[in-house]
Design a protein around this motif. Structure first.
Motif, PDB file in Angstrom:
ATOM      1  N   SER A   1       2.864  42.374  71.105  1.00 14.88           N
ATOM      2  CA  SER A   1       3.947  42.744  72.015  1.00 14.88           C
ATOM      3  C   SER A   1       5.227  41.988  71.663  1.00 14.88           C
ATOM      4  CB  SER A   1       3.568  42.428  73.468  1.00 14.88           C
ATOM      5  OG  SER A   1       3.788  41.061  73.769  1.00 14.88           O
ATOM      6  N   ASP A   2       6.315  42.418  72.285  1.00 17.03           N
ATOM      7  CA  ASP A   2       7.613  41.776  72.066  1.00 17.03           C
ATOM      8  C   ASP A   2       7.635  40.331  72.522  1.00 17.03           C
ATOM      9  OD1 ASP A   2       9.185  43.798  70.809  1.00 17.03           O
ATOM     10  OD2 ASP A   2       9.355  44.854  72.705  1.00 17.03           O
ATOM     11  N   ALA A   3       6.700  39.938  73.386  1.00 20.42           N
ATOM     12  CA  ALA A   3       6.665  38.548  73.840  1.00 20.42           C
ATOM     13  C   ALA A   3       6.418  37.572  72.693  1.00 20.42           C
ATOM     14  CB  ALA A   3       5.598  38.367  74.909  1.00 20.42           C
ATOM     15  N   ILE A   4       5.776  38.044  71.639  1.00 19.53           N
ATOM     16  CA  ILE A   4       5.447  37.163  70.511  1.00 19.53           C
ATOM     17  C   ILE A   4       6.689  36.491  69.956  1.00 19.53           C
ATOM     18  CG2 ILE A   4       4.604  37.145  68.126  1.00 19.53           C
ATOM     19  CD1 ILE A   4       2.660  39.383  68.930  1.00 19.53           C
ATOM     20  N   VAL A   5       7.762  37.251  69.760  1.00 15.76           N
ATOM     21  CA  VAL A   5       8.940  36.669  69.111  1.00 15.76           C
ATOM     22  C   VAL A   5       9.667  35.711  70.041  1.00 15.76           C
ATOM     23  CG1 VAL A   5       9.197  38.577  67.497  1.00 15.76           C
ATOM     24  CG2 VAL A   5      10.378  38.677  69.702  1.00 15.76           C
ATOM     25  N   PHE A   6       9.549  35.909  71.359  1.00 16.90           N
ATOM     26  CA  PHE A   6      10.153  34.946  72.280  1.00 16.90           C
ATOM     27  C   PHE A   6       9.382  33.631  72.261  1.00 16.90           C
ATOM     28  CE2 PHE A   6      12.184  38.778  73.659  1.00 16.90           C
ATOM     29  CZ  PHE A   6      13.439  38.351  74.060  1.00 16.90           C
ATOM     30  N   ILE A   7       8.066  33.700  72.189  1.00 18.79           N
ATOM     31  CA  ILE A   7       7.281  32.471  72.034  1.00 18.79           C
ATOM     32  C   ILE A   7       7.660  31.766  70.736  1.00 18.79           C
ATOM     33  CG2 ILE A   7       4.936  31.581  71.686  1.00 18.79           C
ATOM     34  CD1 ILE A   7       3.974  33.747  73.632  1.00 18.79           C
ATOM     35  N   ASP A   8       7.835  32.534  69.666  1.00 16.08           N
ATOM     36  CA  ASP A   8       8.230  31.949  68.380  1.00 16.08           C
ATOM     37  C   ASP A   8       9.581  31.242  68.462  1.00 16.08           C
ATOM     38  OD1 ASP A   8       5.916  32.858  67.201  1.00 16.08           O
ATOM     39  OD2 ASP A   8       6.847  34.594  66.244  1.00 16.08           O
ATOM     40  N   HIS A   9      10.439  31.696  69.401  1.00 18.72           N
ATOM     41  CA  HIS A   9      11.750  31.078  69.584  1.00 18.72           C
ATOM     42  C   HIS A   9      11.769  30.058  70.723  1.00 18.72           C
ATOM     43  CE1 HIS A   9      13.112  34.295  66.907  1.00 18.72           C
ATOM     44  NE2 HIS A   9      14.221  33.613  66.764  1.00 18.72           N
ATOM     45  N   GLY A  10      10.580  29.681  71.236  1.00 25.25           N
ATOM     46  CA  GLY A  10      10.499  28.592  72.189  1.00 25.25           C
ATOM     47  C   GLY A  10      10.547  28.960  73.652  1.00 25.25           C
ATOM     48  N   THR A  11      10.393  30.250  73.974  1.00 31.18           N
ATOM     49  CA  THR A  11      10.418  30.686  75.371  1.00 31.18           C
ATOM     50  C   THR A  11       9.005  30.985  75.853  1.00 31.18           C
ATOM     51  OG1 THR A  11      12.628  31.670  75.140  1.00 31.18           O
ATOM     52  CG2 THR A  11      11.274  32.441  76.976  1.00 31.18           C
ATOM     53  N   PRO A  12       8.527  30.348  76.928  1.00 32.69           N
ATOM     54  CA  PRO A  12       7.218  30.718  77.491  1.00 32.69           C
ATOM     55  C   PRO A  12       7.224  32.195  77.879  1.00 32.69           C
ATOM     56  CG  PRO A  12       8.060  28.711  78.507  1.00 32.69           C
ATOM     57  CD  PRO A  12       9.189  29.288  77.710  1.00 32.69           C
ATOM     58  N   ALA A  13       6.185  32.915  77.481  1.00 38.88           N
ATOM     59  CA  ALA A  13       6.177  34.358  77.698  1.00 38.88           C
ATOM     60  C   ALA A  13       4.763  34.846  77.996  1.00 38.88           C
ATOM     61  CB  ALA A  13       6.738  35.080  76.481  1.00 38.88           C
ATOM     62  N   VAL A  14       4.707  35.935  78.753  1.00 38.29           N
ATOM     63  CA  VAL A  14       3.444  36.565  79.121  1.00 38.29           C
ATOM     64  C   VAL A  14       3.593  38.072  78.954  1.00 38.29           C
ATOM     65  CG1 VAL A  14       1.915  37.122  81.070  1.00 38.29           C
ATOM     66  CG2 VAL A  14       2.602  34.770  80.671  1.00 38.29           C
ATOM     67  N   LEU A  15       2.519  38.720  78.548  1.00 38.45           N
ATOM     68  CA  LEU A  15       2.449  40.179  78.485  1.00 38.45           C
ATOM     69  C   LEU A  15       1.797  40.699  79.757  1.00 38.45           C
ATOM     70  CD1 LEU A  15       2.471  42.993  77.145  1.00 38.45           C
ATOM     71  CD2 LEU A  15       0.366  42.325  75.944  1.00 38.45           C
ATOM     72  N   VAL A  16       2.493  41.590  80.457  1.00 37.91           N
ATOM     73  CA  VAL A  16       1.963  42.261  81.641  1.00 37.91           C
ATOM     74  C   VAL A  16       1.788  43.732  81.277  1.00 37.91           C
ATOM     75  CG1 VAL A  16       2.352  42.858  84.060  1.00 37.91           C
ATOM     76  CG2 VAL A  16       3.152  40.646  83.162  1.00 37.91           C
ATOM     77  N   GLY A  17       0.553  44.232  81.372  1.00 39.25           N
ATOM     78  CA  GLY A  17       0.270  45.598  80.959  1.00 39.25           C
ATOM     79  C   GLY A  17      -0.057  46.506  82.128  1.00 39.25           C
ATOM     80  N   VAL A  18       0.500  47.711  82.106  1.00 37.61           N
ATOM     81  CA  VAL A  18       0.060  48.763  83.021  1.00 37.61           C
ATOM     82  C   VAL A  18      -1.052  49.523  82.313  1.00 37.61           C
ATOM     83  CG1 VAL A  18       0.678  51.000  84.010  1.00 37.61           C
ATOM     84  CG2 VAL A  18       2.160  49.034  84.374  1.00 37.61           C
ATOM     85  N   PRO A  19      -2.264  49.547  82.883  1.00 40.99           N
ATOM     86  CA  PRO A  19      -3.402  50.183  82.202  1.00 40.99           C
ATOM     87  C   PRO A  19      -3.088  51.611  81.764  1.00 40.99           C
ATOM     88  CG  PRO A  19      -4.152  48.979  84.125  1.00 40.99           C
ATOM     89  CD  PRO A  19      -2.655  48.968  84.181  1.00 40.99           C
ATOM     90  N   CYS A  20      -3.513  51.934  80.549  1.00 44.18           N
ATOM     91  CA  CYS A  20      -3.170  53.234  79.958  1.00 44.18           C
ATOM     92  C   CYS A  20      -4.320  53.726  79.085  1.00 44.18           C
ATOM     93  CB  CYS A  20      -1.891  53.102  79.129  1.00 44.18           C
ATOM     94  SG  CYS A  20      -1.306  54.647  78.401  1.00 44.18           S
ATOM     95  N   ARG A  21      -4.743  54.945  79.301  1.00 44.78           N
ATOM     96  CA  ARG A  21      -5.715  55.586  78.423  1.00 44.78           C
ATOM     97  C   ARG A  21      -4.990  56.334  77.297  1.00 44.78           C
ATOM     98  NH1 ARG A  21      -9.417  58.561  83.079  1.00 44.78           N
ATOM     99  NH2 ARG A  21     -10.530  56.701  83.816  1.00 44.78           N
TER     100      ARG A  21
END
Length: 354
Positions: free
Chosen positions: A305-325
């Motif tokens: 997810s896009d959160a990966i690059v924010f973590i790489d730049h020093g920002t605590p980040a979480v992925l929140v997913g809406v369930p999807c089939r």
């Protein structure tokens, strides 16, 4: 929990999912969001690569909520002399994409320089004309299917605005099946809808953060828009919103993905790229429990997810997913109650002191 009316959710998703926005051609989505969000934001701007960033309001720690604008698609790699369009994936290395198995028989839209220029069908050799070799072939590849727009020549296709490099997407209007909604581009328009609904629900005076929204480009082919944003701006925390994986269909076992439609948003602990910030994740979980908002835990494979690059730049980040089939198809399916629960969780979180 917030009581968002279901008759508001479906028309919103219909409108958002209908917008053409293949990777690298997100203009229509960005313009729709700008019209919706800019009048309600304290400030907004579009950066040089096409990300949309809005400061919603509030004061305190800088919190970013983000979703991406682009959808799964293809590109025209060649136009034959008799007007057929040969394709390549828009997401990864040439002719390497799992999405080709769901193509044949779907309606296609071709997105040219200034928007949709043609419609057609994803076609292939079928029925009586199949050779024994084609019948026995286990997997189709990018030489086995094409788009037929009804053109009689390459010149006719080009006169309509088709060109090598044009985007190609599914044309599958969102449909309601009971309380479920299926259509193309739920990834990530369902989460842009969550942000739009959240904006309707918020009182800026109640915010406990300096809240920012971002809609980013080119997630599906490498998180490029988010990477540019993370390089330019600093936030104290970041929530990436994206579709979540589920194990509630017959061919996928629940022991692989312990989430289901109707179970509420999924708080993702890790995926293929990163472990998400535990402190931030458990604050979200505690907030959900206190507000009686249903939620699920998740561990994802074959996902980033896009959160990966924010973590790489020093920002605590979480992925929140809406369930999807049925992710990365023309018929991605979500549950209305999960949209409601995700909006409710985010609303409580941003109005609760950090």
């Amino acid at each position: 929990m917030s009581a968002i009316e279901s008759d508001k959710i479906f028309p919103l998703l219909q409108e958002l999912c209908a917008l053409p926005g293949p990777t690298g051609q997100e203009e229509a989505v960005r313009e729709w969001l700008r019209r919706r969000w800019a009048p309600r934001a304290a400030e907004w701007h579009e950066d040089a690569v096409g990300n949309l960033l809005c400061r919603i309001g509030g004061s305190g720690p800088r919190l970013l909520i983000q979703a991406h604008m682009d959808e799964i698609g293809f590109v025209v790699r060649y136009i034959t002399s008799n007007g057929f369009l040969l394709l390549d994936t828009a997401q990864g290395p040439r002719r390497q994409s799992p999405d080709r198995r769901y193509m044949v028989g779907q309606v296609a839209q071709v997105v040219g320089r200034h928007g949709v220029v043609a419609e057609g069908v994803f076609g292939a050799a079928t029925g009586h004309v199949l050779t024994p070799q084609q019948i026995d072939k286990a997997h189709i590849d990018y030489d086995d299917f094409f788009v037929d727009i009804g053109a009689r020549s390459r010149a006719e296709a080009e006169q309509r605005g088709v060109h090598v490099g044009a985007g190609v997407i599914w044309s599958w209007p969102a449909r309601r099946f009971g309380t479920r909604i299926a259509g193309k581009a739920m990834d990530d328009r369902a989460l842009l809808a969550v942000m739009d609904l959240l904006l309707d629900e918020l009182d800026p005076q109640a915010l406990q953060y300096e809240l920012w929204f971002a809609a980013t480009i080119q997630e599906e082919n490498g998180l490029h828009g988010a990477r540019a944003l993370a390089h330019q701006h600093r936030f104290d925390a970041m929530l990436a919103l994206d579709v979540g994986l589920v194990g509630d269909v017959p061919t996928v076992q629940e022991k692989e993905y312990d989430a289901r439609l109707g179970g509420g948003p999924t708080l993702v602990h890790k995926d293929s790229g990163v472990h998400y910030d535990k402190r931030l994740l458990w604050r979200l979980a505690d907030t959900a429990r206190a507000a009686d908002v249903p939620f699920q835990h998740g561990v994802y494979a074959n996902y980033g997810s896009d959160a990966i690059v924010f973590i790489d730049h020093g920002t605590p980040a979480v992925l929140v997913g809406v369930p999807c089939r049925y992710t990365h198809t023309a018929f991605e399916m979500i549950e209305e109650s999960d949209i409601v629960a995700t909006v409710a969780l985010l609303k409580v979180f941003v109005t609760t002191p950090a």
